[in-house]
Design an enzyme around this catalytic site. Structure first.
Site, PDB file in Angstrom:
ATOM      1  N   ASP A 134       0.929  -1.311  -0.021  1.00 12.35           N
ATOM      2  CA  ASP A 134      -0.176  -0.014  -0.027  1.00 12.35           C
ATOM      3  C   ASP A 134       1.014   1.423   0.250  1.00 12.35           C
ATOM      4  OD1 ASP A 134      -2.416   1.227  -0.079  1.00 12.35           O
ATOM      5  OD2 ASP A 134      -2.516   1.553   2.120  1.00 12.35           O
ATOM      6  N   HIS A 141      -4.132  14.001   1.242  1.00 19.64           N
ATOM      7  CA  HIS A 141      -4.250  13.029   2.209  1.00 19.64           C
ATOM      8  C   HIS A 141      -3.069  13.238   3.365  1.00 19.64           C
ATOM      9  CE1 HIS A 141      -5.247   9.637   4.600  1.00 19.64           C
ATOM     10  NE2 HIS A 141      -4.057   8.942   4.358  1.00 19.64           N
ATOM     11  N   TYR A 252       1.445   2.771  15.682  1.00 20.77           N
ATOM     12  CA  TYR A 252       2.137   2.999  14.290  1.00 20.77           C
ATOM     13  C   TYR A 252       3.605   3.132  14.457  1.00 20.77           C
ATOM     14  CZ  TYR A 252       2.230   8.004  13.726  1.00 20.77           C
ATOM     15  OH  TYR A 252       2.291   9.441  14.063  1.00 20.77           O
TER      16      TYR A 252
HETATM   17 MN    MN Z   1      -4.355   2.452   2.706  1.00 21.83          MN
END
Ligand code: MN
Length: 423
Positions: A134, A141, A252
């Site tokens: 990805d 964004h 994350y």
């Molecule tokens: Mn994504």
């Protein structure tokens, strides 16, 4: 021009107005019926075309295929033949279903065996996905997320304008449109100053993305150049990269997304070939600073694809909440593939590459709830009067995409899935 893309072509199969599937599309997919094992198919209008039977009746001879390429539960075997052979197949299908061609049309028995109504078949997962990567290629964004989670003054991280940033996702949980998903559970931190808790995610989100599927790449150690990238891309589909924002925010650092992303990612069922999208190619947005040499490219490498997201609450009508476009991507697919392989990483037939969330420049073109409702501070109004900060149990998220030029519209159908309560 690729023969099958001729805007003048008309099919002898009826194509409803505003259909995503005129004769200029000819996407590939896999379907099955109550009586028949899965087979490779294409689609015109609301008719599904059985390529297994077409092959067996002798209409696809001398193209280099064997029966197992069509008598198959996945497209991988067909894709193994590469760009030239699959292009010839699409051109041949275009010829057979052209209104001026009577070769198949005149044989009622064969027509009956080859055409199915879309309502008679069940769509299957089209590709056996090997690896899923990805990217994070929308500047809007990345900027929005950076503003919300870090420093508004330095929203983009220093590497972003140099590198098509990406991460390795998980192929096992890529699922077909229509399969519903249970709300994921995990570690979240509802009160930032307190310890984390184990609970269902309270911030389930979609990511409006598109994905491309690859042919076999090069051997380990070799790289794919931007100029040859299109020879390694079979086609594209709609892609909803489901995300749990509260799980993501806690987990994350330092290695990036993990359980916030791998509980499910939904794809649409028809793979629209890169060939079919060629008439809709457009210039990529200006890249500043100038990219490093291996990311330089020539020609139109982006695509004008209108994208839309709707939420359909349980027992209610849908509300369209986003209109975006694939052309807003800062990094194009050729650059993504060149970057992915610049170190010698090998790409294989059936790999899936997500674009990253596709956000446009305006507030109604943001590709996630995180951005549309700005981290929950600006709830979205649904047509039934309810409000959304994130996705609720019972909500179905629907994404659609199509391109239009020269009087021809081709599209991807839709990708949809409902969020069910946590197990
Ligand atoms: Mn994504």
């Amino acid at each position: 021009m690729i023969k099958a893309n001729n805007p003048e072509l008309k099919s002898w199969i009826l194509v409803p107005e505003n259909s995503d599937f005129p004769i200029q599309n000819l996407p590939f997919g896999v379907v099955k019926t109550a009586d028949l094992t899965p087979f490779v198919a294409t689609r015109i209008g609301d008719k599904v075309i059985d390529l297994r039977n077409l092959f067996q009746f002798g209409y696809l001879n001398n193209l280099g295929f064997v029966l197992a390429d069509f008598d198959n539960e996945f497209l991988n075997s067909l894709m193994k033949h590469g760009k030239v052979v699959t292009r010839n197949l699409r051109n041949r299908l275009s010829e057979l279903f052209d209104s001026n061609c009577s070769e198949l049309k005149q044989n009622d028995v064969h027509v009956h065996e080859v055409l199915f109504d879309i309502n008679e078949v069940e769509m299957c997962m089209p590709v056996q996905i090997g690896d899923y990567t990805d990217f994070y290629s929308s500047k809007e964004h990345a900027t929005n997320v950076g503003m919300m989670f870090r420093d508004p003054a330095n929203a983009l991280l220093p590497n972003w304008l140099w590198i098509p940033v990406g991460y390795h996702g998980r192929a096992s949980s890529v699922i077909l449109s229509g399969q519903n998903i249970h709300r994921p559970k995990g570690q979240i931190k509802p009160v930032p100053t307190e310890d984390p808790i184990y609970a269902p995610s309270r911030q389930v989100d979609f990511e409006l993305e598109m994905a491309f599927v690859t042919y076999d790449g090069k051997p380990l150690g070799d790289s794919i150049k931007t100029a040859e990238a299109e020879d390694y891309i079979f086609g594209m589909c709609l892609f909803n990269d489901w995300s749990a924002r509260d799980i993501q925010a806690w987990e994350y650092v330092p290695l990036g997304p993990f359980l916030a992303k791998n509980f499910a990612s939904s794809i649409s069922s028809w793979i629209v070939t890169l060939d079919a999208l060629e008439p809709y190619a457009v210039e990529t947005t200006k890249q500043e600073p100038k990219v490093l040499s291996y990311l330089e490219f020539e020609g139109k490498k982006s695509y004008d694809i209108h994208l839309q997201v709707a939420i359909e609450p349980e027992n209610s009508n849908e509300t369209v909440i986003c209109n975006s476009n694939f052309k807003y991507m800062y990094w194009n697919m050729a650059q993504q593939l060149a970057h992915h392989t610049v170190n010698g990483c090998n790409v294989r037939c059936g790999d899936l590459m997500g674009s990253g969330t596709i956000s446009g420049p305006t507030e109604d073109s943001y590709g996630s709830m995180l951005e549309l409702a700005w981290k929950g501070t600006k709830p979205l109004k649904m047509n039934d009067g309810s409000e959304r900060k994130f996705i609720l149990d019972g909500d179905t998220v629907i994404m659609r995409g199509h391109s239009e030029a020269n009087g021809v519209r081709i599209g991807f159908g839709e990708v949809k899935a409902k969020i069910l309560p946590a197990k």
